[in-house]
Motif scaffolding. Sequence first.
Motif, mmCIF file in Angstrom:
data_model
loop_
_atom_site.group_PDB
_atom_site.id
_atom_site.type_symbol
_atom_site.label_atom_id
_atom_site.label_comp_id
_atom_site.label_asym_id
_atom_site.label_seq_id
_atom_site.Cartn_x
_atom_site.Cartn_y
_atom_site.Cartn_z
ATOM 1 N N ILE A 148 75.696 22.759 44.814
ATOM 2 C CA ILE A 148 76.438 23.669 45.900
ATOM 3 C C ILE A 148 75.527 24.300 46.762
ATOM 4 O O ILE A 148 76.055 24.701 47.876
ATOM 5 N N GLU A 149 74.256 24.260 46.379
ATOM 6 C CA GLU A 149 73.109 24.932 47.376
ATOM 7 C C GLU A 149 73.011 23.936 48.587
ATOM 8 O O GLU A 149 72.254 24.235 49.313
ATOM 9 N N GLY A 203 84.797 33.878 40.708
ATOM 10 C CA GLY A 203 83.905 32.764 41.225
ATOM 11 C C GLY A 203 82.957 32.109 40.687
ATOM 12 O O GLY A 203 82.317 30.878 41.107
ATOM 13 N N PHE A 204 83.125 32.069 39.389
ATOM 14 C CA PHE A 204 82.069 31.273 38.569
ATOM 15 C C PHE A 204 82.633 29.794 38.722
ATOM 16 O O PHE A 204 81.417 29.056 38.596
ATOM 17 N N CYS A 205 83.894 29.571 38.557
ATOM 18 C CA CYS A 205 84.002 28.000 38.835
ATOM 19 C C CYS A 205 84.134 27.407 40.189
ATOM 20 O O CYS A 205 84.487 26.396 40.230
ATOM 21 N N GLN A 231 83.775 25.087 52.358
ATOM 22 C CA GLN A 231 83.324 26.668 52.161
ATOM 23 C C GLN A 231 83.953 27.717 53.078
ATOM 24 O O GLN A 231 84.114 28.772 52.714
ATOM 25 N N LEU A 286 84.379 23.588 44.500
ATOM 26 C CA LEU A 286 83.950 23.068 45.766
ATOM 27 C C LEU A 286 83.501 21.603 45.922
ATOM 28 O O LEU A 286 83.752 20.865 46.782
ATOM 29 N N PHE A 290 75.146 35.639 38.527
ATOM 30 C CA PHE A 290 75.908 35.925 37.164
ATOM 31 C C PHE A 290 75.102 35.971 36.133
ATOM 32 O O PHE A 290 73.891 35.932 36.135
ATOM 33 N N LYS A 309 77.240 25.472 37.525
ATOM 34 C CA LYS A 309 77.315 26.355 36.157
ATOM 35 C C LYS A 309 77.598 25.659 35.116
ATOM 36 O O LYS A 309 78.054 24.363 34.905
ATOM 37 N N PRO A 328 87.893 32.820 46.165
ATOM 38 C CA PRO A 328 87.186 33.277 44.604
ATOM 39 C C PRO A 328 87.793 34.479 44.125
ATOM 40 O O PRO A 328 87.959 35.545 44.858
ATOM 41 N N THR A 382 70.519 27.674 40.232
ATOM 42 C CA THR A 382 71.640 28.261 39.260
ATOM 43 C C THR A 382 73.044 28.144 39.688
ATOM 44 O O THR A 382 73.961 28.904 39.057
ATOM 45 N N GLY A 383 73.121 27.616 40.924
ATOM 46 C CA GLY A 383 74.795 27.858 41.438
ATOM 47 C C GLY A 383 75.442 26.692 40.787
ATOM 48 O O GLY A 383 76.813 26.936 40.757
ATOM 49 N N ALA A 437 82.806 22.961 35.802
ATOM 50 C CA ALA A 437 82.170 23.919 36.474
ATOM 51 C C ALA A 437 80.779 23.555 36.790
ATOM 52 O O ALA A 437 79.901 24.023 37.488
ATOM 53 N N SER A 496 81.762 26.750 42.394
ATOM 54 C CA SER A 496 80.833 25.836 42.816
ATOM 55 C C SER A 496 81.544 24.444 42.304
ATOM 56 O O SER A 496 81.532 23.509 43.091
ATOM 57 N N ASN A 521 78.972 29.580 47.616
ATOM 58 C CA ASN A 521 77.566 29.012 47.858
ATOM 59 C C ASN A 521 76.607 29.049 46.804
ATOM 60 O O ASN A 521 75.664 28.498 46.868
ATOM 61 N N GLY A 522 77.246 29.422 45.671
ATOM 62 C CA GLY A 522 76.216 29.354 44.561
ATOM 63 C C GLY A 522 75.071 30.532 44.311
ATOM 64 O O GLY A 522 74.364 30.509 43.402
ATOM 65 N N ASN A 539 88.848 20.609 37.214
ATOM 66 C CA ASN A 539 88.514 21.611 36.893
ATOM 67 C C ASN A 539 89.326 22.930 36.648
ATOM 68 O O ASN A 539 90.576 22.976 37.157
ATOM 69 N N LEU A 562 80.099 34.114 46.515
ATOM 70 C CA LEU A 562 80.743 33.311 45.283
ATOM 71 C C LEU A 562 81.373 32.046 45.720
ATOM 72 O O LEU A 562 81.688 31.323 45.034
#
Lengths: 728, 152
Positions: free
Chosen positions: B73-74, B96-98, B84, B103, A209, B35, B93, B32-33, B45, B100, A204-205, B128, A202
């Motif tokens: 974020i990757e 956890g959706f927000c 992290q 961070l 989801f 958002k 988190p 897709t990290g 996001a 990325s 590190n992407g 954010n 959650l």
Amino acid sequence: MAPIKNISRRGFIKGIGLASGGLVLASSAYSFSNFGSKEEDILEFNPNLFVQLNSNGSLILVASRSEMGQGVRTSLTSVIADEMEADWDKVIVKQATGDAKYGNQNTDGSRSVRTLFETMRKMGATVKAVLITAAAKSWKVPESECIAKNHFIIHSSGKKIGFGDLVEIAKEISIPENVILKDPKDFKFIGKKLPSIDVENLSNGSAVFGLDKRVPNMKFAAIKRCSVAFGTVKSVDKTEALKINGVLDVVEVPMLIKAFGPLGGVAVIATNTWAAFKGRDALKIEWNYSKNTSYNSETFMDSITANVHKPGKVEKSIGNIDNAFKKANKTHEATYKLPHLAHAPMEVPNAVVSVKGDICEVWAPIQSPQAARREVANFLETDQSNVTINVTFLGGGFGRKAKPDFIVEATAVSKAINGPVQVVWSREDDIQHSYYHTVSSQFLKGAIDKNGKVTGWLHRFALPTIGSTFTPGRDLPQPWEARSATDVPYDIPNLQIEAGKADAHVRIGWLRSVINIPHGFAINVFADELAHEAGKDPLEFRLNLIGKDRIQETKDAYKYDTSKLKHVLKTAAKNAGYDKQLPEGHAIGLAVHYSFYSHVAAAIEVSVTNGKLTIHKISVVIDCGTAINRDTITAQMEGAAIFGMSLAYYGKITAKDGAIEQSNFHNYQVLRMPNAPKIQVEIVNSNDKPTGVGEPGVPVIAPAIINAIFKATGKRYRTLPLSDHGLV
Amino acid sequence: MITLKINGKEHSVDVDPTMPLLWVIRDIIGFTGTKFGCGKGLCGACMVLMDGNAINSCQMPISAIQGKEIVTIEGKTENLQALQKSWAEFNVPQCGFCQSGQLITATSMLNNNPNPSEDEVNGNMSRNICRCGTYTRIKEAITHCVELKNKG
């Protein structure tokens, strides 16, 4: 809220065997009757939970509930691991698909841990017992000489064997009917602070989801829905939409008038989300607006307020309220008005659906995977066994994602285009087509005798019912929607609770803590008002109002205990420094509320300078029975405090001519970091059975803020949000 | 064809130059990290680093990105990785959706200001939204990370 049915021990273990190289233990433990009545007609109850121990020692534990930030994938599985004496580092959590064999999977009502704690314990204890038997058998020693510890069975001689090495032998062992559970003092994970098993993914992407799901040949779609609830498409001109680079197709989505039916509209299919959004904006649609075009928030509030200023349907009556008012030394009345709210989870509703003939596979962030399976199967007129609901991580839920309408509409689109599609809601879609938290008006009147004691309490509320979503036209609350008002914990001889009529003109749904938001607000603010009228200190007055220690009579298996209520209130006040000298202009407001079987209090320190509110500190105390994961509970209380502050500061959804006026985070604001205060959380130590955690932290926040503002300024605010009063 | 440098690797994409970076990253390239939260630059996001600074990728047309270094974020940068680690330590988190975006914004702040005051943290991080309400933990995790770096 109905009691838990008895457990049939014989039914506990359903089967044991080998699957994919591992020992699989399944349980068919018992049925739970359902929470509340909001889903009672639509769910099946047949729990069946899984543990899989692999010969390499890895332990797969299935999470049957959806993860939306409440830490359920960690808390539920840690209970199994604790009883099993497993090594937490060897645990892999697998998310269950939506299937009745797992029992009720509805992840709402703050119910996951409280309803599954005992089952999970037995699951773990049973596996441990089997492994001990297996080891004793292979060593030819008495079982009583063996113990389980950290993924090993250890003999009193000191020899030991790993759990994984026992898999082959264990599968031959018959399952014990009775198992001994651990003494709570020996718990390794339960009651401790175990970090989320997903914390790295959650951060590190890499957590997937719903929005992140990709399948081969998947298209993206956005849907234009009527601005007025239940309006339909009259005509559509798709010429301009089809000209947009990346747009592939335009299809109509049917509206289904049922609780979780899609609103219908026109879907634009594209090679990427952006093109789908652009194409959607380019559609020219004429609508048949529904009768809900008459919905205007201001006039509606006036109408439901009129309904609470006259007698309503009596939900509860004790003593004689009219006599109480006649005999009173003093009476006091107040009307509270709260607006609609939208959940606004950070991840908008979305779903990937692939329909191939009769077979359908879904990947979605869904709180109710079984309802989704049923609704998709109904829509496709196929058997539920042909429908697979894969539950992804949820980027927040708050009740919005308990309604699978967004999955059914994606199913309709996939079927129409004969291929996999991801339907993505824009933020505007989310804010403007939600299942809204209800709007409410409440009238309270109190009688006070010459000693300052409250002798009469009248509470009338009118609010569109969640029942209207299931039974269109319903205009009075369902029994459970009255309960947080009728269960008012005050020891008052004359008490009457009444419900006024209220029509629904938008879809009404449940939002984190649901009906407890308006009821908790009115009950807590009015008690504070009465304290002032009686000339008493709010804390002392409230403790007297709650009165002697007693178990409130409810229809639940859980105990609504006034001594716990007083304890959390006193502790919150103490933690906030209620008795201490505060800085000039600061004041502490209090609120206490029982919901989802938990007792919660908040004491909030505020100041108002130049007309602007600052919240300095929030002290929350929760008694939730046995604490499973103290860090998660703390986090949920912190989050609930912020959620409560958001609704108190800014939360307001309004309609004009049936259309929602707010659209995105600029006009439907939520709290941001600069306004987030220090939040101190205390969890009461208890060995009672666990009760709800996700929601019960919310209802106390707004009323405690209002009470604090009054104490600081002498101004009583009876409507929310505070942004309407220029305070924030 | 537009060539983008994301997390140290070049990607050539053939898309409408007005397409926001967010959708290129998510739907075309497939990271897709990062958002989608609001589509209007309101929630943070979709934050990515552009030459070390956090930007709302939903507002940035891809034509404006040519020649810039993008980190998502990757990706791996010293500050991001340190944060992290701190995030895990404080179990920050919830859903956890927000996170990325949180961070990335925090990384950008530390890139520009290794010792932010509390007001500066609040100011930077106000870009954010976290609907779960993890703000106090985010703040603690940032503070802890700064302390560790100062010691280190």
